[in-house]
Scaffold this motif. Structure first.
Motif, PDB file in Angstrom:
ATOM      1  N   PRO A  17       0.823  -1.199   0.000  1.00  0.00           N
ATOM      2  CA  PRO A  17       0.000   0.000   0.000  1.00  0.00           C
ATOM      3  C   PRO A  17       0.866   1.262   0.000  1.00  0.00           C
ATOM      4  O   PRO A  17       1.996   1.243   0.483  1.00  0.00           O
ATOM      5  CB  PRO A  17      -0.799  -0.113   1.298  1.00  0.00           C
ATOM      6  N   ILE A  18       0.325   2.321  -0.546  1.00  0.00           N
ATOM      7  CA  ILE A  18       1.034   3.601  -0.605  1.00  0.00           C
ATOM      8  C   ILE A  18       0.790   4.409   0.664  1.00  0.00           C
ATOM      9  O   ILE A  18       1.638   5.184   1.094  1.00  0.00           O
ATOM     10  CB  ILE A  18       0.587   4.379  -1.864  1.00  0.00           C
ATOM     11  N   THR A  34       2.453   0.543   9.640  1.00  0.00           N
ATOM     12  CA  THR A  34       3.372   1.652   9.914  1.00  0.00           C
ATOM     13  C   THR A  34       4.559   1.639   8.968  1.00  0.00           C
ATOM     14  O   THR A  34       5.479   2.424   9.131  1.00  0.00           O
ATOM     15  CB  THR A  34       3.891   1.578  11.377  1.00  0.00           C
ATOM     16  N   GLY A  35       4.548   0.754   8.012  1.00  0.00           N
ATOM     17  CA  GLY A  35       5.649   0.630   7.066  1.00  0.00           C
ATOM     18  C   GLY A  35       5.636  -0.765   6.472  1.00  0.00           C
ATOM     19  O   GLY A  35       4.686  -1.526   6.666  1.00  0.00           O
ATOM     20  N   VAL A  36       6.696  -1.097   5.762  1.00  0.00           N
ATOM     21  CA  VAL A  36       6.785  -2.407   5.107  1.00  0.00           C
ATOM     22  C   VAL A  36       7.935  -3.188   5.722  1.00  0.00           C
ATOM     23  O   VAL A  36       9.087  -2.773   5.638  1.00  0.00           O
ATOM     24  CB  VAL A  36       7.009  -2.246   3.585  1.00  0.00           C
ATOM     25  N   LEU A  40       4.647  -7.085   0.013  1.00  0.00           N
ATOM     26  CA  LEU A  40       3.471  -7.814  -0.442  1.00  0.00           C
ATOM     27  C   LEU A  40       3.562  -7.887  -1.956  1.00  0.00           C
ATOM     28  O   LEU A  40       3.847  -6.891  -2.615  1.00  0.00           O
ATOM     29  CB  LEU A  40       2.191  -7.091  -0.024  1.00  0.00           C
ATOM     30  N   LEU A  41       3.315  -9.071  -2.503  1.00  0.00           N
ATOM     31  CA  LEU A  41       3.512  -9.277  -3.936  1.00  0.00           C
ATOM     32  C   LEU A  41       2.298  -9.943  -4.572  1.00  0.00           C
ATOM     33  O   LEU A  41       1.560 -10.668  -3.916  1.00  0.00           O
ATOM     34  CB  LEU A  41       4.737 -10.165  -4.180  1.00  0.00           C
ATOM     35  N   VAL A  42       2.150  -9.718  -5.867  1.00  0.00           N
ATOM     36  CA  VAL A  42       1.283 -10.531  -6.709  1.00  0.00           C
ATOM     37  C   VAL A  42       2.232 -11.277  -7.636  1.00  0.00           C
ATOM     38  O   VAL A  42       3.120 -10.679  -8.239  1.00  0.00           O
ATOM     39  CB  VAL A  42       0.245  -9.711  -7.508  1.00  0.00           C
ATOM     40  N   SER A  43       2.074 -12.598  -7.686  1.00  0.00           N
ATOM     41  CA  SER A  43       2.902 -13.447  -8.555  1.00  0.00           C
ATOM     42  C   SER A  43       1.992 -14.097  -9.579  1.00  0.00           C
ATOM     43  O   SER A  43       0.909 -14.583  -9.232  1.00  0.00           O
ATOM     44  CB  SER A  43       3.601 -14.535  -7.746  1.00  0.00           C
ATOM     45  N   ALA A  44       2.422 -14.102 -10.829  1.00  0.00           N
ATOM     46  CA  ALA A  44       1.619 -14.696 -11.896  1.00  0.00           C
ATOM     47  C   ALA A  44       2.462 -15.707 -12.661  1.00  0.00           C
ATOM     48  O   ALA A  44       3.625 -15.456 -12.959  1.00  0.00           O
ATOM     49  CB  ALA A  44       1.118 -13.611 -12.843  1.00  0.00           C
ATOM     50  N   LEU A  45       1.850 -16.847 -12.961  1.00  0.00           N
ATOM     51  CA  LEU A  45       2.487 -17.895 -13.753  1.00  0.00           C
ATOM     52  C   LEU A  45       1.538 -18.245 -14.897  1.00  0.00           C
ATOM     53  O   LEU A  45       0.393 -18.645 -14.669  1.00  0.00           O
ATOM     54  CB  LEU A  45       2.765 -19.133 -12.904  1.00  0.00           C
ATOM     55  N   TYR A 119      -6.671   1.480  -2.484  1.00  0.00           N
ATOM     56  CA  TYR A 119      -5.857   0.267  -2.431  1.00  0.00           C
ATOM     57  C   TYR A 119      -6.446  -0.814  -3.331  1.00  0.00           C
ATOM     58  O   TYR A 119      -5.718  -1.530  -4.021  1.00  0.00           O
ATOM     59  CB  TYR A 119      -5.679  -0.269  -1.009  1.00  0.00           C
ATOM     60  N   MET A 120      -7.764  -0.926  -3.347  1.00  0.00           N
ATOM     61  CA  MET A 120      -8.391  -1.946  -4.191  1.00  0.00           C
ATOM     62  C   MET A 120      -8.110  -1.677  -5.674  1.00  0.00           C
ATOM     63  O   MET A 120      -7.901  -2.610  -6.444  1.00  0.00           O
ATOM     64  CB  MET A 120      -9.900  -2.008  -3.919  1.00  0.00           C
ATOM     65  N   ARG A 121      -8.067  -0.395  -6.075  1.00  0.00           N
ATOM     66  CA  ARG A 121      -7.709  -0.063  -7.466  1.00  0.00           C
ATOM     67  C   ARG A 121      -6.254  -0.440  -7.742  1.00  0.00           C
ATOM     68  O   ARG A 121      -5.934  -0.995  -8.789  1.00  0.00           O
ATOM     69  CB  ARG A 121      -7.948   1.421  -7.742  1.00  0.00           C
TER      70      ARG A 121
END
Length: 189
Positions: A17-18, A34-36, A40-45, A119-121
Motif C-alpha cells: 500500500p502507498i 506503519t511501514g513495510v 506484499l507481492l502478486v505473482s503470476a504464472l 488500495y483496491m484499485r
C-alpha cells in the motif's frame, strides 16, 4: 514428431500500500500499518501449449470476496484472451496485509473499516500488470508436478495434535532443456 510446444512465463509485481492501511486479520483491534517489513507481492504464472493456456495468480493478502475475485478473473481473462475458467486466483492468507473485503464476521465491528477504494484499485491494476507481463514473458518450457512432505511446518490451530495435511503439491516450471527456473507453484493447507 509432435507440434506440442509448452511455453511459460512468470511475473511479480509489488502490491504494497502507498498509505497506511488497516491490517486485515486483526478484528476488534485497531491495527494500522506503519511501514513495510516484508513486501506484499502478486505473482503470476502463465502456461500455454499452443491450444490452451492457464494463468495462476497468487496474492499476498488474507482473501478476496467472491465478487471481486470473479470481476478480476473476468477482466484478466478478457485481456489475455483466455476463458475465465482458465484464470486461477489464490491468496497466501497473510494477516499483515490491507483489508480487501467486508466480512460478515466483522460487519458490526466498529474497529474494522471497509476496504480502501484506492488500495483496491492499486491491487487490481497490479494483478493485471503481473498477468500481462507473465503472458508476454513466455518461452519454451518444461514442467514437473510432485508432492513433498511438510510435517512439522504447520499444525491444527483448532485442536493441538488434531488432524493435519502435511502434503505440499508442487508445480515446477523451468526453461526447456533444463533452462533456468521460471516459476514454482505450491499448494499447502
Amino acid at each position: 514428431m509432435s507440434d506440442f510446444v509448452l511455453k511459460a512465463g512468470a511475473a511479480v509485481c509489488d502490491i504494497n500500500p502507498i498509505t497506511p492501511q488497516f491490517l486485515c486479520g486483526y478484528p476488534h483491534v485497531p491495527h494500522m500499518s506503519t511501514g513495510v517489513h516484508d513486501p506484499l507481492l502478486v505473482s503470476a504464472l502463465y502456461v500455454a501449449n499452443g491450444k490452451a493456456a492457464v494463468l495462476q495468480v497468487a496474492l499476498d493478502i488474507l482473501f478476496l470476496d467472491p465478487a471481486t475475485a470473479r470481476s478480476i478473473r473476468a477482466e484478466t481473462a478478457g485481456r489475455l484472451g483466455l476463458p475465465e475458467a482458465h484464470v486461477f486466483i489464490s491468496c497466501t492468507h497473510t494477516h499483515s496485509a490491507p483489508i480487501t473485503n467486508r466480512n460478515l464476521a466483522w460487519e458490526d465491528d466498529p474497529v474494522v473499516p471497509p476496504p480502501d477504494p484506492a488500495y483496491m484499485r492499486l491491487l487490481r491494476t497490479r494483478i493485471l500488470e503481473a498477468a500481462e507481463q507473465a503472458a508476454r514473458n513466455t518461452r519454451p518450457a518444461e514442467l514437473a508436478w510432485t508432492v513433498a512432505d511438510a510435517t512439522g511446518v504447520g499444525g491444527n490451530r483448532l485442536s493441538a495434535g488434531g488432524l493435519t495435511d502435511p502434503e505440499v503439491g508442487i508445480l515446477a516450471v523451468r526453461g526447456a532443456g533444463g533452462g533456468p527456473m521460471i516459476g514454482v507453484s505450491m499448494v499447502y493447507g
